[in-house]
Design a protein around this motif. Structure first.
Motif, mmCIF file in Angstrom:
data_model
loop_
_atom_site.group_PDB
_atom_site.id
_atom_site.type_symbol
_atom_site.label_atom_id
_atom_site.label_comp_id
_atom_site.label_asym_id
_atom_site.label_seq_id
_atom_site.Cartn_x
_atom_site.Cartn_y
_atom_site.Cartn_z
ATOM 1 N N ILE A 1 0.833 -1.209 0.000
ATOM 2 C CA ILE A 1 0.000 0.000 0.000
ATOM 3 C C ILE A 1 0.864 1.253 0.000
ATOM 4 C CG2 ILE A 1 -1.761 1.279 1.281
ATOM 5 C CD1 ILE A 1 -2.662 -1.472 2.423
ATOM 6 N N SER A 2 1.839 1.299 0.877
ATOM 7 C CA SER A 2 2.694 2.492 0.947
ATOM 8 C C SER A 2 3.523 2.644 -0.323
ATOM 9 C CB SER A 2 3.597 2.434 2.178
ATOM 10 O OG SER A 2 4.366 1.258 2.197
ATOM 11 N N HIS B 1 1.633 7.927 -6.602
ATOM 12 C CA HIS B 1 1.020 9.158 -6.072
ATOM 13 C C HIS B 1 -0.470 8.950 -5.813
ATOM 14 C CE1 HIS B 1 4.752 11.261 -6.921
ATOM 15 N NE2 HIS B 1 4.697 10.804 -8.149
ATOM 16 N N LEU B 2 -0.805 7.808 -5.241
ATOM 17 C CA LEU B 2 -2.187 7.492 -4.910
ATOM 18 C C LEU B 2 -2.480 7.859 -3.457
ATOM 19 C CD1 LEU B 2 -2.569 3.917 -6.498
ATOM 20 C CD2 LEU B 2 -3.079 6.133 -7.539
ATOM 21 N N THR B 3 -3.727 8.149 -3.187
ATOM 22 C CA THR B 3 -4.147 8.285 -1.802
ATOM 23 C C THR B 3 -4.267 6.888 -1.198
ATOM 24 O OG1 THR B 3 -6.495 8.180 -2.348
ATOM 25 C CG2 THR B 3 -5.447 10.364 -2.386
ATOM 26 N N TYR B 4 -4.416 6.842 0.125
ATOM 27 C CA TYR B 4 -4.560 5.544 0.792
ATOM 28 C C TYR B 4 -5.771 4.771 0.254
ATOM 29 C CZ TYR B 4 -4.789 2.169 4.662
ATOM 30 O OH TYR B 4 -4.835 1.017 5.408
ATOM 31 N N PRO B 5 -6.946 5.383 0.153
ATOM 32 C CA PRO B 5 -8.089 4.646 -0.398
ATOM 33 C C PRO B 5 -7.865 4.211 -1.845
ATOM 34 C CG PRO B 5 -8.847 6.582 0.792
ATOM 35 C CD PRO B 5 -7.360 6.713 0.654
ATOM 36 N N GLU B 6 -7.225 5.081 -2.647
ATOM 37 C CA GLU B 6 -6.969 4.713 -4.048
ATOM 38 C C GLU B 6 -6.042 3.508 -4.142
ATOM 39 O OE1 GLU B 6 -7.420 9.080 -6.258
ATOM 40 O OE2 GLU B 6 -5.482 8.440 -5.457
ATOM 41 N N ALA B 7 -5.026 3.457 -3.293
ATOM 42 C CA ALA B 7 -4.119 2.307 -3.291
ATOM 43 C C ALA B 7 -4.852 1.039 -2.889
ATOM 44 C CB ALA B 7 -2.945 2.571 -2.344
ATOM 45 N N VAL C 1 -16.726 13.892 0.410
ATOM 46 C CA VAL C 1 -16.036 12.791 -0.266
ATOM 47 C C VAL C 1 -16.982 12.085 -1.225
ATOM 48 C CG1 VAL C 1 -14.882 10.560 0.059
ATOM 49 C CG2 VAL C 1 -14.380 12.475 1.597
ATOM 50 N N LYS C 2 -18.208 11.890 -0.795
ATOM 51 C CA LYS C 2 -19.205 11.256 -1.660
ATOM 52 C C LYS C 2 -19.396 12.061 -2.945
ATOM 53 C CE LYS C 2 -22.354 8.593 1.301
ATOM 54 N NZ LYS C 2 -23.731 8.519 1.818
ATOM 55 N N ALA C 3 -19.481 13.373 -2.798
ATOM 56 C CA ALA C 3 -19.725 14.228 -3.956
ATOM 57 C C ALA C 3 -18.554 14.170 -4.934
ATOM 58 C CB ALA C 3 -19.959 15.673 -3.496
ATOM 59 N N MET C 4 -17.325 14.213 -4.411
ATOM 60 C CA MET C 4 -16.152 14.158 -5.272
ATOM 61 C C MET C 4 -16.049 12.799 -5.973
ATOM 62 S SD MET C 4 -12.127 14.837 -4.369
ATOM 63 C CE MET C 4 -12.435 16.570 -4.019
ATOM 64 N N GLN C 5 -16.292 11.737 -5.230
ATOM 65 C CA GLN C 5 -16.233 10.399 -5.793
ATOM 66 C C GLN C 5 -17.299 10.220 -6.867
ATOM 67 O OE1 GLN C 5 -17.083 6.393 -3.587
ATOM 68 N NE2 GLN C 5 -14.956 6.951 -3.156
ATOM 69 N N TYR C 6 -18.483 10.736 -6.599
ATOM 70 C CA TYR C 6 -19.575 10.632 -7.573
ATOM 71 C C TYR C 6 -19.227 11.408 -8.846
ATOM 72 C CZ TYR C 6 -24.130 11.194 -9.762
ATOM 73 O OH TYR C 6 -25.157 11.198 -10.666
ATOM 74 N N GLU C 7 -18.661 12.598 -8.685
ATOM 75 C CA GLU C 7 -18.319 13.408 -9.854
ATOM 76 C C GLU C 7 -17.243 12.727 -10.688
ATOM 77 O OE1 GLU C 7 -16.742 17.893 -11.027
ATOM 78 O OE2 GLU C 7 -17.496 17.467 -9.018
#
Length: 421
Positions: A68-69, A76-82, A103-109
């Motif tokens: 993950i790290s 250059h991923l975030t923790y959830p993206e990894a 976060v929901k709104a950004m993920q949905y977009e």
């Protein structure tokens, strides 16, 4: 948020040598694996992967961690993206706790933009093969096969002011999303219009999905591009790298060409480790991305352009090794392959690369005028180039070569170089 139980399942499923092996060329050493560290410049491998402990560690720069790290640092991923990347790789269903509204709104977009771009990519690809057209004839004239076109997902934006927009709206996509993805433009005369009209479409794909486009006009010979967005980052993107990264790692080299069509043509000719940057000038993000796969870059160009020189200096400054192959006759690699055959282009690419710094020094010497002013300008440009060479031993070697071809004392050049720093 991804649940702790899912995170643990992901960690338990990961084999770190499989994860890192997708990005680096690992060599077995006993029970472990080694590679040159992607996080700092080095000539001998100090990056160690330990499958038994499921960790990596670089004994040069000290970076260490798990799968993950590594993905967070390297991609250059975030923790959830990894976590999602690994879940997809190992076919693990991601269970999530309630997300915040932001976060929901950004993920949905982001998801909505991705669905629309993938819809557009399929639409453009269908248009290319729907009937005989000038684009298909263009590719046939350049000996580009249907298989290669499909491999790269190439398409055609049809004529007409809002052909795609009408199709997308009828399929349930919103005007706002069409504008956000750059697939539509707002006009005063007719409202929403297609951003790409009568152009060949070259889609950029990240690890899994289409994200943006380069669009070539056969009439005008120019490209336009998808704008930067939440989904698409042109300044961190190479066209062709998603398909070629395996070959880049295997060959430990990539060929840089001038545009997206050249990527397709050169790949068709049997040189699969070929890319081109979406943005110019080449950015630090692009260099970091490229250096994950190889630190060796060869420009395959008809002539040494201003862009080539500027990009080469940025690559040198980042510790990459840069070479150049100028295609004989000042023609494109595509034209050279059609005139002489694919094997001839492969031989040219493999046998004729020149060290870029030596090449540029010789080029400046040959272009020197007879006046003292012209000579001094050329010398200053040589010394300026040497400032971009990050390795001190290499810089000293180049400095000695400059002294030799200029017939000047090396100490004099070293002094002038110190004045530039």
């Amino acid at each position: 948020m991804i649940t702790p139980e899912t995170i643990q399942r992901i960690k338990d499923a990961c084999h770190i040598e499989e994860v890192i092996g997708e990005f680096l060329m690992l060599r077995r050493r006993g029970t472990n694996y080694t590679a040159c560290c992607p996080f700092h410049n080095e000539r001998t491998p100090s990056f160690n992967v330990n499958p038994a402990r499921n960790i990596f560690k670089c004994f040069g720069c000290g970076k260490s961690g798990d799968s993950i790290s590594f993905l967070m640092e390297y991609q250059h991923l975030t923790y959830p993206e990894a976590l999602r990347f690994l879940a997809s790789k190992y076919n693990i269903e991601v269970e999530e706790e309630e997300l915040s509204p932001e976060v929901k709104a950004m993920q949905y977009e982001r998801d909505s933009m991705r669905h629309l771009v993938e819809f557009a990519q399929k639409y453009y690809a269908d248009q290319l093969f729907s009937a005989d057209n000038s684009a298909l004839q263009f590719f046939a004239d350049h000996s580009i096969s249907r298989e290669t076109l499909q491999q790269f997902g190439i398409g055609l934006a049809p004529q007409g002011g809002n052909t795609f927009v009408s199709h997308a709206l009828a399929s349930g996509y919103s005007e706002a999303m069409l504008l956000k993805t750059g697939l539509a433009l707002q006009t005063e005369e007719s409202g929403l219009a297609d951003a790409f009209v009568d152009r060949i479409i070259f889609p950029y794909s990240d690890t899994q999905h289409a994200s943006g486009f380069a669009a070539l006009s056969l009439c005008e010979g120019n490209y336009i591009f998808s704008p930067a967005s939440l989904l698409f980052k042109p300044a961190a993107t190479f066209y062709g790298l998603t398909l070629s990264k395996g070959a880049v790692i295997k060959e430990d080299c990539c060929y840089m060409v001038a545009d997206a069509f050249e990527v397709v043509s050169v790949a068709q000719s049997g040189i699969s480790n070929v890319i081109t940057p979406f943005s110019q000038p080449i950015s630090d993000d692009q260099i970091r991305q490229l250096s994950r796969f190889s630190r060796n870059v060869t420009f395959l160009y008809p002539i040494a352009t201003h862009y080539l020189h500027e990009a080469a200096k940025r690559l040198l400054l980042s510790g990459l090794h840069v070479r150049v192959v100028l295609v004989p006759g000042g023609i494109t690699a595509d034209a050279y392959a059609r005139q002489n055959g694919s094997t001839a282009l492969q031989d040219l690419a493999k046998e004729k690369p020149q060290n870029y710094v030596f090449f540029r020094i010789n080029q400046l010497v040959q272009s020197m005028g007879s006046s003292m002013t012209q000579r001094n300008e050329a010398i200053r440009e040589m010394l300026t180039l040497l400032r971009f060479v990050s390795d001190e031993l290499e810089r000293n070697e180049y400095l000695g070569y400059c002294a030799q071809v200029l017939d000047l004392p090396e100490q004099t050049l070293r002094y002038e170089l110190s004045r530039l720093n």
